[in-house]
Enzyme design. Structure first.
Site, PDB file in Angstrom:
ATOM      1  N   ARG A 144       0.867  -1.175   0.000  1.00 38.58           N
ATOM      2  CA  ARG A 144       0.000   0.000   0.000  1.00 38.58           C
ATOM      3  C   ARG A 144       0.906   1.228   0.000  1.00 38.58           C
ATOM      4  O   ARG A 144       2.036   1.190   0.495  1.00 38.58           O
ATOM      5  CB  ARG A 144      -0.884   0.025   1.247  1.00 38.58           C
ATOM      6  CG  ARG A 144      -1.803  -1.185   1.419  1.00 38.58           C
ATOM      7  CD  ARG A 144      -2.600  -1.067   2.706  1.00 38.58           C
ATOM      8  NE  ARG A 144      -3.535  -2.169   2.875  1.00 38.58           N
ATOM      9  CZ  ARG A 144      -3.298  -3.255   3.611  1.00 38.58           C
ATOM     10  NH1 ARG A 144      -2.136  -3.394   4.235  1.00 38.58           N
ATOM     11  NH2 ARG A 144      -4.212  -4.208   3.719  1.00 38.58           N
ATOM     12  N   LYS A 168      -2.122  -1.922   8.028  1.00 36.07           N
ATOM     13  CA  LYS A 168      -3.254  -1.315   8.717  1.00 36.07           C
ATOM     14  C   LYS A 168      -3.320  -1.797  10.162  1.00 36.07           C
ATOM     15  O   LYS A 168      -3.054  -2.955  10.449  1.00 36.07           O
ATOM     16  CB  LYS A 168      -4.560  -1.663   7.992  1.00 36.07           C
ATOM     17  CG  LYS A 168      -4.707  -0.996   6.636  1.00 36.07           C
ATOM     18  CD  LYS A 168      -6.061  -1.315   6.019  1.00 36.07           C
ATOM     19  CE  LYS A 168      -6.251  -0.585   4.710  1.00 36.07           C
ATOM     20  NZ  LYS A 168      -7.567  -0.886   4.096  1.00 36.07           N
ATOM     21  N   HIS A 240      -1.919   2.173  -6.055  1.00 36.15           N
ATOM     22  CA  HIS A 240      -2.632   0.935  -5.734  1.00 36.15           C
ATOM     23  C   HIS A 240      -2.700  -0.012  -6.932  1.00 36.15           C
ATOM     24  O   HIS A 240      -2.805  -1.233  -6.761  1.00 36.15           O
ATOM     25  CB  HIS A 240      -4.046   1.267  -5.259  1.00 36.15           C
ATOM     26  CG  HIS A 240      -4.712   0.136  -4.530  1.00 36.15           C
ATOM     27  ND1 HIS A 240      -4.450  -0.157  -3.212  1.00 36.15           N
ATOM     28  CD2 HIS A 240      -5.619  -0.789  -4.953  1.00 36.15           C
ATOM     29  CE1 HIS A 240      -5.160  -1.198  -2.844  1.00 36.15           C
ATOM     30  NE2 HIS A 240      -5.880  -1.605  -3.874  1.00 36.15           N
ATOM     31  N   ARG A 243      -0.075  -2.588  -6.726  1.00 35.89           N
ATOM     32  CA  ARG A 243      -0.412  -3.623  -5.735  1.00 35.89           C
ATOM     33  C   ARG A 243      -1.383  -4.630  -6.356  1.00 35.89           C
ATOM     34  O   ARG A 243      -1.221  -5.841  -6.204  1.00 35.89           O
ATOM     35  CB  ARG A 243      -1.028  -2.945  -4.512  1.00 35.89           C
ATOM     36  CG  ARG A 243      -1.564  -3.868  -3.411  1.00 35.89           C
ATOM     37  CD  ARG A 243      -1.953  -3.003  -2.215  1.00 35.89           C
ATOM     38  NE  ARG A 243      -2.816  -3.675  -1.261  1.00 35.89           N
ATOM     39  CZ  ARG A 243      -2.389  -4.437  -0.257  1.00 35.89           C
ATOM     40  NH1 ARG A 243      -1.105  -4.654  -0.106  1.00 35.89           N
ATOM     41  NH2 ARG A 243      -3.238  -4.982   0.590  1.00 35.89           N
ATOM     42  N   HIS A 266      -4.034  -8.978   4.032  1.00 43.05           N
ATOM     43  CA  HIS A 266      -5.485  -8.997   4.185  1.00 43.05           C
ATOM     44  C   HIS A 266      -5.859  -9.900   5.357  1.00 43.05           C
ATOM     45  O   HIS A 266      -5.382 -11.028   5.450  1.00 43.05           O
ATOM     46  CB  HIS A 266      -6.166  -9.535   2.925  1.00 43.05           C
ATOM     47  CG  HIS A 266      -6.139  -8.577   1.780  1.00 43.05           C
ATOM     48  ND1 HIS A 266      -6.308  -8.964   0.464  1.00 43.05           N
ATOM     49  CD2 HIS A 266      -5.980  -7.231   1.737  1.00 43.05           C
ATOM     50  CE1 HIS A 266      -6.244  -7.910  -0.323  1.00 43.05           C
ATOM     51  NE2 HIS A 266      -6.043  -6.852   0.427  1.00 43.05           N
ATOM     52  N   TYR A 275     -10.340  -8.755  -4.546  1.00 44.23           N
ATOM     53  CA  TYR A 275      -9.217  -7.969  -5.056  1.00 44.23           C
ATOM     54  C   TYR A 275      -8.719  -8.491  -6.395  1.00 44.23           C
ATOM     55  O   TYR A 275      -8.183  -7.755  -7.211  1.00 44.23           O
ATOM     56  CB  TYR A 275      -8.114  -8.091  -4.016  1.00 44.23           C
ATOM     57  CG  TYR A 275      -7.091  -7.010  -4.017  1.00 44.23           C
ATOM     58  CD1 TYR A 275      -5.948  -7.106  -4.780  1.00 44.23           C
ATOM     59  CD2 TYR A 275      -7.248  -5.890  -3.208  1.00 44.23           C
ATOM     60  CE1 TYR A 275      -4.986  -6.130  -4.751  1.00 44.23           C
ATOM     61  CE2 TYR A 275      -6.286  -4.906  -3.167  1.00 44.23           C
ATOM     62  CZ  TYR A 275      -5.156  -5.034  -3.938  1.00 44.23           C
ATOM     63  OH  TYR A 275      -4.204  -4.058  -3.905  1.00 44.23           O
TER      64      TYR A 275
END
Length: 294
Positions: A144, A168, A240, A243, A266, A275
């Site tokens: 990211r 994250k 992105h 990615r 994830h 995705y």
């Protein structure tokens, strides 16, 4: 229970128990304040499903579907927290449904297009080697943009062929890195970065701006846009996209979904499945290659 105290307790909960980043927490609080602004005379414990429905209806006039869903998700989380704390007995958001979000499949770059973007970089320019390393790392490890800006020299474990990534919620993961990507990063790090004047507090950050500070997300977007235009690629490309291309190319070349999930960071494999973008040709080739009744 008034708004100020409720939001402060919720902030602490998000930080300590859910281990969310400050940026994510601020987004949650900002969305909940929208509800407070709409009903300034009501305490959070006095909000009913009627007010939440009105709030949801008004948001539908102002925000895109994805934003509406995000805001409602934050409100639901806030009231679930209030239930756990026994500040309320009935959750006013229980019967409120989020709007359906269509699946937007982002553009994917082919390997030839990625090569064209890399070829558009003037390596003799001031930040040429840095910018090449940025793009190679985005594509080579599927990072990211927020993860890329925070990569530090101390996160590079090239002897083991891994880098450490803080994703994250401040969750760390180890991502394998190819020897070619390592080589590009080392050229920038050992031959270019060492000659730059660096601000002390950013001495460990890998990618630096003109002033020796940390690169921002906006600057990464600007860099990508510049070379995409120079390469003559007309797709809607962002950091992105690299990615997404990283994950798609791995899948197309035989990597299993679980491995890709771990590399992308994830939590749910469902996210990884959404995705992925696999064209019909690839699916047909797999049927022809692997099905017993081909």
């Amino acid at each position: 229970m008034q708004w100020k105290e409720a939001l402060e307790q919720y902030r602490i909960y998000l930080k300590l128990e859910r281990n969310l980043s400050e940026n994510t927490i601020s987004n949650y609080i900002r969305d909940i304040r929208k509800l407070k602004t709409m009903f300034p005379d009501l305490a959070p414990t006095k909000i009913t499903s009627k007010q939440v429905r009105e709030f949801n209806y008004e948001n539908g006039k102002k925000y895109a579907v994805r934003s509406q869903a995000r805001i409602l998700s934050g409100i639901k989380s806030f009231y679930e927290f209030m239930i756990e704390e026994e500040w309320i007995e009935i959750n006013p958001t229980t019967l409120i449904s989020a709007p359906k979000i269509g699946t937007n499949i982002p553009d994917t770059l082919s390997t030839k297009e990625i090569d064209k973007i890399i070829a558009a970089i003037d390596l003799s320019a001031a930040h040429g080697e840095r910018n090449r390393a940025i793009i190679e790392l985005l594509y080579g490890c599927g990072l990211r943009v927020s993860e890329l800006t925070e990569i530090k020299i101390s996160d590079l474990f090239f002897d083991e062929d891994f880098i450490r990534v803080v994703g994250k919620g401040n969750k760390q993961r180890l991502v394998p890195i190819a020897s070619y990507t390592q080589k590009v990063i080392n050229i920038y790090k050992d031959q270019v970065r060492v000659h730059q004047k660096i601000q002390p507090k950013f001495s460990d950050h890998l990618f630096l701006n003109n002033r020796g500070g940390k690169l921002t997300r906006v600057m990464i977007f600007t860099i990508i846009k510049k070379y995409v235009e120079l390469a003559g690629i007309k797709k809607n490309i962002s950091p992105h996209t690299f990615r997404h291309s990283f994950a798609t190319h791995l899948l197309e070349n035989g990597a299993d979904l679980r491995s890709i999930q771990l590399m992308l960071g994830h939590e749910s494999i469902t996210t990884t499945e959404i995705y992925m973008h696999i064209d019909k040709k690839f699916l047909r080739e797999n049927i022809e290659k692997f099905h017993p009744r081909k």
